[in-house]
Write an enzyme that holds these catalytic residues in place. Sequence first.
Site, short mmCIF file in Angstrom:
data_model
loop_
_atom_site.label_atom_id
_atom_site.label_comp_id
_atom_site.label_asym_id
_atom_site.label_seq_id
_atom_site.Cartn_x
_atom_site.Cartn_y
_atom_site.Cartn_z
N HIS A 189 -39.23 42.13 -5.43
CA HIS A 189 -39.53 41.77 -6.82
C HIS A 189 -39.81 40.28 -7.03
CE1 HIS A 189 -38.77 45.85 -7.68
NE2 HIS A 189 -37.49 45.81 -7.97
N HIS A 247 -39.50 46.74 -15.37
CA HIS A 247 -38.35 47.35 -14.70
C HIS A 247 -37.31 47.93 -15.66
CE1 HIS A 247 -35.53 48.02 -11.43
NE2 HIS A 247 -36.42 47.55 -10.57
N GLU A 250 -41.56 52.72 -12.19
CA GLU A 250 -42.23 51.41 -12.14
C GLU A 250 -43.64 51.62 -11.62
OE1 GLU A 250 -39.63 49.04 -9.51
OE2 GLU A 250 -38.16 50.55 -10.07
C1 BGC Z 1 -36.07 49.17 -6.10
C2 BGC Z 1 -34.66 49.42 -5.71
C3 BGC Z 1 -33.85 48.25 -6.15
C4 BGC Z 1 -34.01 48.06 -7.62
C5 BGC Z 1 -33.34 46.79 -8.07
C6 BGC Z 1 -36.15 49.04 -7.58
O1 BGC Z 1 -37.45 48.77 -7.96
O2 BGC Z 1 -36.93 50.20 -5.67
O3 BGC Z 1 -34.55 49.59 -4.32
O4 BGC Z 1 -32.51 48.40 -5.82
O5 BGC Z 1 -35.36 47.95 -7.96
O6 BGC Z 1 -32.49 46.98 -9.07
#
Ligand code: BGC
Length: 386
Positions: free
Chosen positions: A141, A215, A350
Amino acid sequence: MKKTSINLLILFAVLCIFGCNQKENQSKTYSKSMENIQVSDYGVTSKGDSIKKYTLTNKNGMKVEVINFGGIITSLTAPDKNGKYEDVVLGFTRPEDYFGGNPYYFGALIGRYGNRIANAKFTLEGKAFSIDKNDGPNSLHGGKEGFHTKFWNIEPVKDAKFPTLKLTYTSADGEEGFPGKLTTTVLYTLTDDNALEISYEAETDKPTIVNLTQHSYFNLSGNFTKEITDHELQINGDKFLPVNETLIPTGEQKVVNGTPFDFTVSKPIGKDINADDDQLKKGKGYDHNWILNGNGLRSIAKVYHPESGRVMEVLTDEPGVQFYSGNFLDGKYETKTGGKNGIRTGFCLETQHFPDSPNQPSFPSTELKPGQKYQSKTIYKFSVKK
Ligand code: BGC
């Protein structure tokens, strides 16, 4: 002569009244979309940034709250089968928990690269880049100080048909290791048919990679201590991307038919989540990218919560969606409806390009060159099934 000047005077007066009316109508339209945006103080970060909360309201009374830290959606209400609007997105009760790093990325805008990049490395036009390694060996991210931690400039859009916020953030060349100065604009629009539309745009001054997403974690029950395993999910994707131990796609594009990953026909999220399946073990549940059928802005997923009657439909022009069943929620924080945020008390859909695309030439490209415009759109639309 006299008559002509009287006539001219009348004509002038009529034109003037018409003109004034036009102006008045225009300012009414302006203020209509603005009237439905309230601004209030939210908190102050440790850096001293004063954070505001913007509340969008539509004609039905649906509300979306957004803060200018991380572009985070802190609340979003949706009606149940009795017309009751309740908050359906997970969030913290204390502003400090967002400001202090937001460990689950609750409600945040994600950039520059949503999802994982293997070994926090990629090569672009022959040049190697190392980005922030914040998830074991990988980058997740956009790195520790990704867009979810940034101060976004927010302006309500004056001439929009529906309440709309324009968020902008300029990321410096080299931020978190990514090349190029990247200027990003995100529009959040709350329409009168209970849809939140999110439009992304970005431009760069050097070749770079971009994969933006949102998210938010949803729990359509409106009770954040309840598991989302009873929600019925349908995804328009015939294939998904299996992952390795660190959740990086192996490169295989696997047909979902005959696996627990088959959501082509709606089924409860919990139906197969504990099946004896290597991929479910690796993700501790669902934490995978589905290859979406079709292209262009299209309906890609539907979620139905039978008890409340709430339905959420997702539309996007992206090729993939990460369905994450909240496997890493660990009960450390209090929820907005009391109790703790235990495992699987929220799910994410997402929309995005595939994880690790910069290192996987067979995946659709996430490269952005100077002079090009990155554009992407996703809609979360709420309704009721009785
Ligand atoms: C991911 C997860 C991750 C989460 C973070 C998601 O987009 O796929 O693996 O733990 O984001 O909170």
